[in-house]
Motif scaffolding. Structure first.
Motif, PDB file in Angstrom:
ATOM      1  N   LEU A 113      36.541  34.660  35.886  1.00 53.55           N
ATOM      2  CA  LEU A 113      35.209  35.686  35.609  1.00 53.55           C
ATOM      3  C   LEU A 113      34.493  34.987  34.328  1.00 53.55           C
ATOM      4  CD1 LEU A 113      37.182  39.193  35.783  1.00 53.55           C
ATOM      5  CD2 LEU A 113      35.666  38.147  37.473  1.00 53.55           C
ATOM      6  N   VAL A 116      34.793  36.051  30.571  1.00 57.95           N
ATOM      7  CA  VAL A 116      36.006  36.779  30.678  1.00 57.95           C
ATOM      8  C   VAL A 116      37.088  36.044  30.909  1.00 57.95           C
ATOM      9  CG1 VAL A 116      37.021  39.149  31.191  1.00 57.95           C
ATOM     10  CG2 VAL A 116      34.536  38.825  30.902  1.00 57.95           C
ATOM     11  N   GLY A 118      40.233  35.918  32.757  1.00 57.86           N
ATOM     12  CA  GLY A 118      40.857  36.480  33.962  1.00 57.86           C
ATOM     13  C   GLY A 118      40.608  35.828  35.313  1.00 57.86           C
ATOM     14  N   ARG A 140      43.417  29.509  37.405  1.00 52.40           N
ATOM     15  CA  ARG A 140      42.173  29.846  37.443  1.00 52.40           C
ATOM     16  C   ARG A 140      41.448  28.482  36.870  1.00 52.40           C
ATOM     17  NH1 ARG A 140      41.075  30.037  31.649  1.00 52.40           N
ATOM     18  NH2 ARG A 140      42.860  30.447  30.599  1.00 52.40           N
ATOM     19  N   GLN A 256      48.750  46.641  32.320  1.00 51.98           N
ATOM     20  CA  GLN A 256      48.297  46.276  31.060  1.00 51.98           C
ATOM     21  C   GLN A 256      49.075  45.551  29.954  1.00 51.98           C
ATOM     22  OE1 GLN A 256      46.596  50.070  29.311  1.00 51.98           O
ATOM     23  NE2 GLN A 256      46.726  48.810  27.211  1.00 51.98           N
ATOM     24  N   VAL A 259      49.139  41.823  31.362  1.00 51.59           N
ATOM     25  CA  VAL A 259      47.857  41.334  31.263  1.00 51.59           C
ATOM     26  C   VAL A 259      47.657  40.901  29.527  1.00 51.59           C
ATOM     27  CG1 VAL A 259      45.508  41.406  31.085  1.00 51.59           C
ATOM     28  CG2 VAL A 259      46.787  42.165  33.089  1.00 51.59           C
ATOM     29  N   GLU A 260      48.264  41.681  28.928  1.00 50.29           N
ATOM     30  CA  GLU A 260      48.364  41.414  27.355  1.00 50.29           C
ATOM     31  C   GLU A 260      49.317  40.183  27.141  1.00 50.29           C
ATOM     32  OE1 GLU A 260      49.199  44.993  25.387  1.00 50.29           O
ATOM     33  OE2 GLU A 260      47.205  45.838  25.710  1.00 50.29           O
ATOM     34  N   SER A 263      48.227  36.587  27.712  1.00 53.01           N
ATOM     35  CA  SER A 263      47.294  35.890  26.725  1.00 53.01           C
ATOM     36  C   SER A 263      47.822  34.485  26.059  1.00 53.01           C
ATOM     37  CB  SER A 263      46.738  36.702  25.813  1.00 53.01           C
ATOM     38  OG  SER A 263      47.637  37.233  24.829  1.00 53.01           O
ATOM     39  N   ALA A 289      46.397  43.926  39.761  1.00 53.34           N
ATOM     40  CA  ALA A 289      45.758  44.058  38.705  1.00 53.34           C
ATOM     41  C   ALA A 289      46.003  42.898  37.720  1.00 53.34           C
ATOM     42  CB  ALA A 289      46.147  45.128  37.850  1.00 53.34           C
ATOM     43  N   HIS A 292      44.047  39.793  38.892  1.00 53.68           N
ATOM     44  CA  HIS A 292      42.704  39.849  38.581  1.00 53.68           C
ATOM     45  C   HIS A 292      42.215  39.547  36.958  1.00 53.68           C
ATOM     46  CE1 HIS A 292      42.006  41.022  42.720  1.00 53.68           C
ATOM     47  NE2 HIS A 292      40.683  41.057  42.456  1.00 53.68           N
ATOM     48  N   HIS A 293      43.426  39.760  36.261  1.00 53.24           N
ATOM     49  CA  HIS A 293      43.065  39.901  34.866  1.00 53.24           C
ATOM     50  C   HIS A 293      44.002  39.142  33.861  1.00 53.24           C
ATOM     51  CE1 HIS A 293      40.144  43.184  35.521  1.00 53.24           C
ATOM     52  NE2 HIS A 293      40.983  43.646  36.334  1.00 53.24           N
ATOM     53  N   ALA A 295      45.112  35.824  31.942  1.00 54.60           N
ATOM     54  CA  ALA A 295      44.689  34.585  31.496  1.00 54.60           C
ATOM     55  C   ALA A 295      45.344  33.414  32.091  1.00 54.60           C
ATOM     56  CB  ALA A 295      44.438  34.672  29.949  1.00 54.60           C
TER      57      ALA A 295
END
Length: 304
Positions: A113, A116, A118, A140, A256, A259-260, A263, A289, A292-293, A295
């Motif tokens: 993205l 962003v 993700g 990515r 959530q 995803v955190e 990082s 999720a 998509h998000h 890193a």
């Protein structure tokens, strides 16, 4: 066919990053790397300087150029790595699903993205990740070898891993041996810490504040979840005694937390149940999720 680490190529920046990640993984696993380029019906946009000669078939020209140039670059970056390339005149999804059957691991690119951290998972990557019987890693664009390592790795004692943690999202209600073993194996190959995250929630009735339940009730539930997580991992610690494991039983939304954690991770491992949705395949809301998000590269491991 002998097992390989296989990477799907389409000439995009994300697929080239995936191929380089796959090359490093092939070296870690001591396996050859197979590059697969499915070129039928590809909507190529040629820069003026890259257009094929007049009269040449543009799709065939690009189909030959993409894997050739990728192989040359990978041989330069990873001397000694065994590399084979395949050009398959077929649409991408069925070609990659077929290639995955002969692979120990399939690696694909996902569009980052803009601005962003993700993934924007494309239809090919999501369809393959939902349909293959082998683990798939999505990488990515812009993912570099140094992103797998801690920035201060060189300043740390030699006993500490230079790799960032491998993160495993574990559902204690439906634990999968295949997913857990993949994560432990990935941490072992990197000499990395395995960080296991199990997310749970308080019962819906807890918030109503009945007289029978005080703050200590929540603490008891947290202790039970932590104990169950430790018990679930006990046999795996015995099977992989050299892997350092940290356990986190946390309240809240699983995606959530994952995803955190991504990082500062070298790899995130999640599962996908082998089941069909009413229309097509299904990867589940948490895995969806995270894809998509997150890193970091994400490994999707299918399981029953």
């Amino acid at each position: 066919m002998f097992p390989t680490v296989t990477a799907g190529l389409d000439g995009s920046a994300e697929s080239l990053a995936a191929a380089d990640w796959a090359a490093r993984e092939a070296l870690r696993r001591e396996l050859p790397l197979r590059l697969v380029h499915a070129w039928e019906w590809q909507p190529y946009n040629y820069p003026a300087t890259d257009a094929p000669l007049a009269g040449a078939d543009p799709q065939r020209h690009w189909a030959e150029r993409v894997p050739r140039e990728a192989e040359e670059e990978l041989r330069r970056r990873h001397p000694g790595l065994r590399i084979t390339t395949d050009q398959i005149a077929q649409q991408a999804v069925p070609a990659l699903l077929a290639a995955a059957e002969d692979a120990e691991l399939l690696v694909l690119g996902s569009r980052g993205l803009s601005g962003v951290a993700g993934f924007l998972v494309g239809s090919v990557a999501s369809s393959v990740a939902a349909g293959t019987k082998q683990p798939v890693v999505l990488v990515r664009a812009g993912e570099l070898e140094e992103d797998e390592h801690e920035p201060d790795a060189l300043d740390r004692p030699s006993t500490r891993s230079p790799y960032r943690d491998v993160v495993l999202g574990l559902d204690l209600r439906r634990p999968s041996d295949a997913v857990i073993e993949f994560a432990f194996d990935a941490a072992l190959r990197r000499s990395a810490v395995l960080r296991v995250i199990h997310s749970w929630n308080l019962p819906t009735y807890y918030g109503y504040g009945t007289a029978a339940m005080g703050p200590e009730f929540g603490a008891e539930l947290a202790a039970e979840e932590t104990s169950e997580l430790a018990e679930a991992l006990r046999p795996w610690r015995g099977k992989f005694p050299s892997v350092e494991v940290t356990e986190q039983a946390v309240i809240g939304v699983a995606a959530q937390h994952l995803v955190e954690a991504a990082s500062d991770a070298s790899l995130v491992v999640v599962g996908r149940r082998n089941r069909r949705a009413p229309v097509g395949m299904h990867i589940g809301p948490v895995t969806h999720a995270v894809l998509h998000h997150a890193a970091a590269p994400v490994a999707v491991v299918p399981h029953d």
